[in-house]
Design a protein around this motif. Structure first.
Motif, PDB file in Angstrom:
ATOM      1  N   ARG A  79       0.832  -1.213   0.000  1.00 21.15           N
ATOM      2  CA  ARG A  79       0.000   0.000   0.000  1.00 21.15           C
ATOM      3  C   ARG A  79       0.865   1.262   0.000  1.00 21.15           C
ATOM      4  O   ARG A  79       0.550   2.242  -0.674  1.00 21.15           O
ATOM      5  CB  ARG A  79      -0.936  -0.002   1.220  1.00 21.15           C
ATOM      6  N   SER A  82       2.913   1.076  -3.704  1.00 15.84           N
ATOM      7  CA  SER A  82       2.071   0.964  -4.920  1.00 15.84           C
ATOM      8  C   SER A  82       2.855   0.425  -6.112  1.00 15.84           C
ATOM      9  O   SER A  82       2.972   1.089  -7.156  1.00 15.84           O
ATOM     10  CB  SER A  82       1.462   2.322  -5.287  1.00 15.84           C
ATOM     11  N   GLN A 105      -6.266  -5.140  -5.724  1.00 16.25           N
ATOM     12  CA  GLN A 105      -4.929  -4.583  -5.929  1.00 16.25           C
ATOM     13  C   GLN A 105      -4.527  -4.667  -7.396  1.00 16.25           C
ATOM     14  O   GLN A 105      -4.761  -5.675  -8.060  1.00 16.25           O
ATOM     15  CB  GLN A 105      -3.917  -5.315  -5.042  1.00 16.25           C
TER      16      GLN A 105
END
Length: 370
Positions: A79, A82, A105
Motif C-alpha cells: 500500500r 504501490s 490490488q
C-alpha cells in the motif's frame, strides 16, 4: 515502473545474489525498486550491496510459522509503495505474496521458481498449488524445473523459462588469463549436502590421484562436511583440502585444471557454466537440466557422477587429453557469456514486466556496475 521483490532471506546465497543483480540493474535503468525479506541475515554482503546502490530493503521480521502476520506486513508495504510488479522468490516469498494479493490490488504478481517442485515442503506445495491462480505469470530457471509444476501447463503463455544471470565476477573475467596451479588441481564446488555428490567425488579422486599427482579442493559448507572429512581421512587422502565458504570462486576456478560439479539434483546449476566461462574444463552429472543449460556441446562435459569408477574415468580422460578440452572450452565460452549475461536476463524480465503492465520497457543494452 515500480518493482517490489519478495524473498525469504537476504543471505549470501545464489538466490539472494540473483535478486540483487536484478534489483540493481532495474534501479540503474531508472525504475523504483524495493526488496522485502522475511528476515535479516547477519554479515550479508547482499544487503550491503543493495543499500550501497540506494535500494530500499525492508524486513517482515516474522518467523516461519507467522505467515498471516507476514501477509499483513507485506500488504502494508505494498500500500505504501504501490508497485506495478511484485516479484516473489522462494517458498515463503511466494506464499506471502500470493496471500497478500486480492482482486482490489492492481499490481501484477510474478513468481520465480529456483528449484523443482520435489524440493518444496508439503505445506508449501499445498499453499502454492492452491493459490497459484493468483500469479499473473511464473518463471522457472530452466525448462526442467518448470515442467515439475503441474499448474504451469494451465498458465500457457504466462509460464516462462528465464535462466539465471551470471554474476559480475564471471562476466568480467574476459581477457583474464588462467593462472593454473603447478600441481594438477581438481575443484569441487557446491553446498555439502547428500544429493550434491561429494562422497562419490572423493572416492573417484582416490582413483585419479594414483595416476595423476594432484590435489582436490572442495569449496562449500553444509551438514555433510564432517562426514566428507571423515571419509577423506579413512581413505588416507591428505591431498583433499576443505576450503569452506569462499567469495573468490571465479579466481579458484581459473587456478584449477578441472572443475567437478557432481550434484545429482539442480534447478539450474551454476558451477558448470561458471567453470567454462572461467576457461576451465568441467565435469557435471548428466541430467536434463545440465544438458539444457550447456546446449549442443553438453555431452563433452557430462558423465554419471553417481558411479565412482565412471566419474574417475571421465576425470582422467579430460586430464589425459587436456589440450583438446581447453580448445573446446574456448569454443563454448562466448556462447555461454551471451546466453547468461545479466543484460540478456534483465531484458527478458523487462519484456515480461512490460507485457503484464502495458508499460513499455526502455532499451537495456547498458552493462551496469554491481
Amino acid at each position: 515502473m515500480k518493482i517490489l521483490y519478495v524473498t525469504t532471506c537476504l543471505d549470501n546465497g545464489s538466490v539472494s545474489r540473483i535478486i540483487a543483480t536484478l534489483a540493481i540493474r532495474m534501479k540503474s535503468h531508472g525504475y523504483e525498486v524495493v526488496v522485502v525479506s522475511y528476515e535479516m541475515s547477519s554479515d550479508s554482503k547482499v544487503q550491503y550491496q543493495l543499500e550501497y546502490n540506494r535500494i530500499k530493503v525492508k524486513y517482515l521480521n516474522c518467523k516461519k510459522n507467522e505467515i498471516l502476520k507476514a501477509k499483513r506486513r507485506l500488504q502494508d508495504y505494498i500500500r505504501g509503495f504501490s508497485p506495478d510488479i511484485v516479484h516473489s522468490h522462494l517458498a515463503r516469498g511466494h506464499i506471502t505474496a500470493l496471500l497478500a494479493k486480492s482482486d482490489k490490488q492492481r499490481f501484477k504478481l510474478v513468481g520465480t521458481f529456483h528449484s523443482t517442485m520435489d524440493y518444496l515442503h508439503p505445506i508449501s506445495k499445498f499453499f502454492i498449488g492452491t493459490y497459484a491462480k493468483r500469479f499473473d505469470a511464473i518463471t522457472a530457471v530452466s525448462a526442467s524445473t518448470l515442467s515439475t509444476f503441474p499448474f504451469a501447463q494451465s498458465m500457457g503463455q504466462d509460464a516462462h523459462v528465464i535462466y539465471n544471470p551470471l554474476f559480475s565476477e564471471f562476466t568480467g573475467s574476459e581477457g583474464i588469463s588462467n593462472n593454473r596451479e603447478r600441481l594438477i588441481t581438481i575443484l569441487g564446488v557446491g553446498r555439502l549436502l547428500p544429493d550434491k555428490g561429494f562422497m562419490e567425488l572423493i572416492r573417484a579422486f582416490r582413483i585419479v590421484q594414483k595416476t595423476f599427482k594432484s590435489e582436490l579442493w572442495i569449496v562449500g559448507t553444509g551438514p555433510q562436511e564432517e562426514k566428507l572429512k571423515i571419509l577423506a581421512g579413512k581413505l588416507l587422502l591428505g591431498n583433499v583440502k576443505f576450503m569452506g565458504f569462499r567469495s573468490d570462486v571465479s579466481s579458484l576456478m581459473r587456478r584449477a585444471h578441472l572443475v567437478v560439479a557432481p550434484s545429482t539434483s539442480e534447478g539450474f546449476g551454476y558451477a558448470p557454466i561458471e567453470a567454462l566461462v572461467s576457461g576451465t574444463p568441467v565435469l557435471a552429472h548428466a541430467m536434463p537440466v545440465t544438458k539444457e543449460i550447456l546446449g549442443f556441446d553438453s555431452p563433452r562435459w557430462l558423465t554419471n557422477c553417481k558411479v565412482t569408477k565412471t566419474l574417475a574415468i571421465a576425470m582422467m580422460t579430460i586430464l589425459k587429453n587436456y589440450g583438446t578440452y581447453l580448445t573446446a572450452v574456448e569454443k563454448i565460452k562466448a556462447d555461454l557469456l551471451t546466453w547468461y549475461h545479466p543484460t540478456q536476463i534483465v531484458k527478458e524480465y523487462l519484456a515480461l514486466y512490460g507485457r503484464l503492465t502495458d508499460l513499455e520497457p526502455d532499451s537495456v543494452e547498458t552493462v551496469f556496475e554491481e
